[in-house]
Motif scaffolding. Structure first.
Motif, mmCIF file in Angstrom:
data_model
loop_
_atom_site.group_PDB
_atom_site.id
_atom_site.type_symbol
_atom_site.label_atom_id
_atom_site.label_comp_id
_atom_site.label_asym_id
_atom_site.label_seq_id
_atom_site.Cartn_x
_atom_site.Cartn_y
_atom_site.Cartn_z
ATOM 1 N N GLY A 145 -25.944 -1.555 -2.441
ATOM 2 C CA GLY A 145 -24.773 -0.561 -1.824
ATOM 3 C C GLY A 145 -24.434 -1.058 -0.651
ATOM 4 N N LEU A 146 -24.401 -2.794 -0.413
ATOM 5 C CA LEU A 146 -23.919 -3.598 0.739
ATOM 6 C C LEU A 146 -22.494 -3.744 0.940
ATOM 7 C CD1 LEU A 146 -27.579 -4.738 1.706
ATOM 8 C CD2 LEU A 146 -25.929 -2.915 3.180
ATOM 9 N N GLY A 147 -22.195 -3.664 -0.698
ATOM 10 C CA GLY A 147 -20.784 -4.480 -1.052
ATOM 11 C C GLY A 147 -19.719 -3.046 -0.866
ATOM 12 N N THR A 148 -20.707 -2.432 -0.633
ATOM 13 C CA THR A 148 -19.027 -0.856 -1.176
ATOM 14 C C THR A 148 -18.916 -0.708 0.460
ATOM 15 O OG1 THR A 148 -20.334 -0.269 -3.304
ATOM 16 C CG2 THR A 148 -19.151 1.246 -1.515
ATOM 17 N N GLU A 149 -20.526 -0.285 1.109
ATOM 18 C CA GLU A 149 -20.670 -0.165 2.835
ATOM 19 C C GLU A 149 -19.653 -1.029 3.777
ATOM 20 O OE1 GLU A 149 -24.027 0.862 4.462
ATOM 21 O OE2 GLU A 149 -24.153 -0.152 6.475
ATOM 22 N N ALA A 150 -19.913 -2.160 3.261
ATOM 23 C CA ALA A 150 -19.318 -3.316 4.107
ATOM 24 C C ALA A 150 -17.581 -3.177 3.802
ATOM 25 C CB ALA A 150 -19.413 -4.716 3.279
ATOM 26 N N ALA A 151 -17.342 -2.843 2.642
ATOM 27 C CA ALA A 151 -15.486 -2.848 2.045
ATOM 28 C C ALA A 151 -14.825 -1.511 2.797
ATOM 29 C CB ALA A 151 -15.209 -3.039 0.557
ATOM 30 N N GLN A 152 -16.166 -0.342 2.906
ATOM 31 C CA GLN A 152 -15.199 0.473 3.131
ATOM 32 C C GLN A 152 -15.091 0.641 4.504
ATOM 33 O OE1 GLN A 152 -18.589 3.022 2.092
ATOM 34 N NE2 GLN A 152 -17.491 4.436 -0.107
ATOM 35 N N GLY A 153 -16.103 -0.237 5.667
ATOM 36 C CA GLY A 153 -15.800 -0.065 7.026
ATOM 37 C C GLY A 153 -15.097 -0.872 7.375
ATOM 38 N N ILE A 154 -14.841 -1.752 6.599
ATOM 39 C CA ILE A 154 -13.518 -3.175 6.857
ATOM 40 C C ILE A 154 -11.876 -1.957 6.102
ATOM 41 C CG2 ILE A 154 -12.050 -4.453 5.506
ATOM 42 C CD1 ILE A 154 -14.589 -6.121 5.069
ATOM 43 N N ARG A 155 -11.921 -1.189 4.966
ATOM 44 C CA ARG A 155 -10.822 -0.177 5.067
ATOM 45 C C ARG A 155 -10.563 0.095 6.020
ATOM 46 N NH1 ARG A 155 -12.916 4.652 1.212
ATOM 47 N NH2 ARG A 155 -13.636 4.805 3.227
ATOM 48 N N ASP A 156 -11.607 1.398 6.365
ATOM 49 C CA ASP A 156 -11.612 2.542 7.943
ATOM 50 C C ASP A 156 -10.942 1.308 9.142
ATOM 51 O OD1 ASP A 156 -12.017 4.314 5.814
ATOM 52 O OD2 ASP A 156 -14.083 4.301 7.281
ATOM 53 N N HIS A 157 -11.993 0.936 9.315
ATOM 54 C CA HIS A 157 -11.205 -1.009 10.397
ATOM 55 C C HIS A 157 -10.093 -0.648 10.214
ATOM 56 C CE1 HIS A 157 -11.326 -3.527 12.948
ATOM 57 N NE2 HIS A 157 -10.881 -4.345 12.783
ATOM 58 N N ALA A 158 -9.163 -1.209 8.843
ATOM 59 C CA ALA A 158 -7.543 -1.209 8.857
ATOM 60 C C ALA A 158 -6.627 -0.518 8.461
ATOM 61 C CB ALA A 158 -7.547 -2.692 7.734
ATOM 62 N N PHE A 159 -7.379 0.467 8.323
ATOM 63 C CA PHE A 159 -6.446 2.388 8.522
ATOM 64 C C PHE A 159 -6.574 2.186 10.009
ATOM 65 C CE2 PHE A 159 -6.671 2.156 3.484
ATOM 66 C CZ PHE A 159 -5.210 1.063 3.815
ATOM 67 N N GLU A 160 -7.806 2.533 10.396
ATOM 68 C CA GLU A 160 -7.760 3.283 11.716
ATOM 69 C C GLU A 160 -7.290 2.691 13.430
ATOM 70 O OE1 GLU A 160 -10.491 5.760 11.182
ATOM 71 O OE2 GLU A 160 -11.694 5.286 12.838
ATOM 72 N N ASP A 161 -8.433 1.232 13.414
ATOM 73 C CA ASP A 161 -7.684 0.475 14.008
ATOM 74 C C ASP A 161 -6.499 -0.769 14.001
ATOM 75 O OD1 ASP A 161 -9.839 1.299 15.008
ATOM 76 O OD2 ASP A 161 -11.149 0.183 13.837
ATOM 77 N N LEU A 162 -5.873 -0.900 12.543
ATOM 78 C CA LEU A 162 -5.314 -2.231 12.442
ATOM 79 C C LEU A 162 -3.503 -1.542 12.652
ATOM 80 C CD1 LEU A 162 -7.176 -5.097 10.776
ATOM 81 C CD2 LEU A 162 -6.447 -4.375 13.855
ATOM 82 N N GLY A 163 -3.906 -0.235 11.535
ATOM 83 C CA GLY A 163 -3.131 0.670 11.292
ATOM 84 C C GLY A 163 -2.373 0.170 10.403
ATOM 85 N N LEU A 164 -2.771 -0.571 9.673
ATOM 86 C CA LEU A 164 -2.135 -1.087 8.249
ATOM 87 C C LEU A 164 -1.632 -0.314 6.992
ATOM 88 C CD1 LEU A 164 -4.746 -4.552 7.418
ATOM 89 C CD2 LEU A 164 -2.962 -3.881 8.864
ATOM 90 N N SER A 165 -1.334 -0.602 6.079
ATOM 91 C CA SER A 165 -0.914 0.605 5.665
ATOM 92 C C SER A 165 -1.071 0.458 3.787
ATOM 93 C CB SER A 165 1.359 0.539 6.002
ATOM 94 O OG SER A 165 1.601 -0.709 5.141
ATOM 95 N N ARG A 166 -1.546 -1.112 4.118
ATOM 96 C CA ARG A 166 -1.919 -0.748 2.407
ATOM 97 C C ARG A 166 -2.955 -1.925 2.600
ATOM 98 N NH1 ARG A 166 0.453 -0.895 -3.197
ATOM 99 N NH2 ARG A 166 0.387 -2.901 -4.215
ATOM 100 N N LEU A 167 -3.727 -1.739 1.530
ATOM 101 C CA LEU A 167 -4.662 -2.849 1.207
ATOM 102 C C LEU A 167 -5.130 -2.623 -0.363
ATOM 103 C CD1 LEU A 167 -7.279 -1.125 3.579
ATOM 104 C CD2 LEU A 167 -6.587 -3.888 3.770
ATOM 105 N N VAL A 168 -5.257 -4.497 -0.563
ATOM 106 C CA VAL A 168 -5.511 -4.839 -2.114
ATOM 107 C C VAL A 168 -6.697 -5.277 -1.769
ATOM 108 C CG1 VAL A 168 -3.213 -5.102 -2.129
ATOM 109 C CG2 VAL A 168 -4.216 -7.246 -1.722
ATOM 110 N N CYS A 169 -6.837 -5.805 -3.820
ATOM 111 C CA CYS A 169 -8.609 -6.558 -3.835
ATOM 112 C C CYS A 169 -7.310 -7.607 -4.631
ATOM 113 C CB CYS A 169 -9.615 -5.686 -4.016
ATOM 114 S SG CYS A 169 -10.925 -5.804 -2.870
ATOM 115 N N MET A 170 -8.076 -8.704 -4.906
ATOM 116 C CA MET A 170 -7.364 -9.781 -5.734
ATOM 117 C C MET A 170 -8.550 -9.942 -7.135
ATOM 118 S SD MET A 170 -4.808 -11.765 -3.561
ATOM 119 C CE MET A 170 -5.274 -13.224 -4.151
#
Ligand SMILES: CC(C)(COP(=O)(O)OP(=O)(O)OC[C@H]1O[C@@H](n2cnc3c(N)ncnc32)[C@H](O)[C@@H]1OP(=O)(O)O)[C@@H](O)C(=O)NCCC(=O)NCCS
Length: 174
Positions: free
Chosen positions: A106-131
């Motif tokens: 579950g570490l991959g999911t945990e890292a990705a969730q942390g990054i998503r929340d950081h991106a939306f909450e701290d950086l104010g990004l409007s959208r995220l993707v994965c290729m």
């Protein structure tokens, strides 16, 4: 510099001493199976670490970050946020890669969730993707678990990929 923390991980800027550990991962064909560039050499790994030492040179709030397991203080992978232009649109990708010994906990999911929340909450990004390569089931699962859904098939100079995305207004509902 520390970027973010989750229950079991913290993410920080690269340090030169990470090169050896990252090379162990980048030279592993299984870890690099779904990357069009395949495995990387030591020199290529060193160049990448140096490039991202203080974050992405053009977007310092983005970049690839050392991913450290808190309980062992071990470098276990590299995750982060990367800027791309896909089909003419500026996007920010959630990137994740861990050493094989750390898969399936579950570490991959945990890292990705942390990054998503950081991106939306701290950086104010409007959208995220994965290729993602369509065969990379683990990565697709991680993308879905952080609330992304399949958007389209696309391609760049390295080949085709499936684009998964989450918009800010969909966040938290996930
Ligand atoms: C992608 C990656 C980071 C996932 O890390 P992980 O810590 O093993 O993932 P998790 O343990 O959080 O698992 C996430 C989900 O994927 C599923 N999963 C993991 N490996 C899988 C596999 N090989 N096939 C199918 N599903 C898989 C898990 O079961 C879990 O889903 P569940 O909770 O519904 O059971 C890891 O596989 C990796 O580093 N791969 C190599 C690098 C890479 O390809 N990165 C992505 C590039 S787009």
């Amino acid at each position: 510099m520390k970027i973010l923390e989750t229950e079991r991980l913290f993410l920080r800027h690269f340090e030169l001493s990470d090169i050896e550990y990252l090379y162990l991962l980048y030279s592993d064909p299984e870890v690099r199976r779904y990357f069009p560039e395949g495995t990387l050499t030591y020199a290529e790994t060193k160049a990448e670490v140096e490039y991202y030492l203080k974050g992405h040179p053009n977007y310092p709030e983005l970049g690839l970050w050392a991913t450290i397991q808190k309980k062992t203080d071990q470098f276990i992978g590299r995750c982060g946020l990367l800027p791309w232009t896909i089909d003419g649109q500026d996007e920010v990708e959630v990137a994740y890669l861990l050493g094989k010994a750390y898969w399936g906990q579950g570490l991959g999911t945990e890292a990705a969730q942390g990054i998503r929340d950081h991106a939306f909450e701290d950086l104010g990004l409007s959208r995220l993707v994965c290729m993602i390569d369509e065969g990379n089931l683990a990565s697709i699962q991680v993308a879905k678990k952080i609330g992304m859904s399949f958007e389209k098939e696309s391609q760049d100079e390295l080949g085709s990929f499936h684009l998964y995305a989450i918009n800010r207004f969909e966040w938290k509902i996930a």
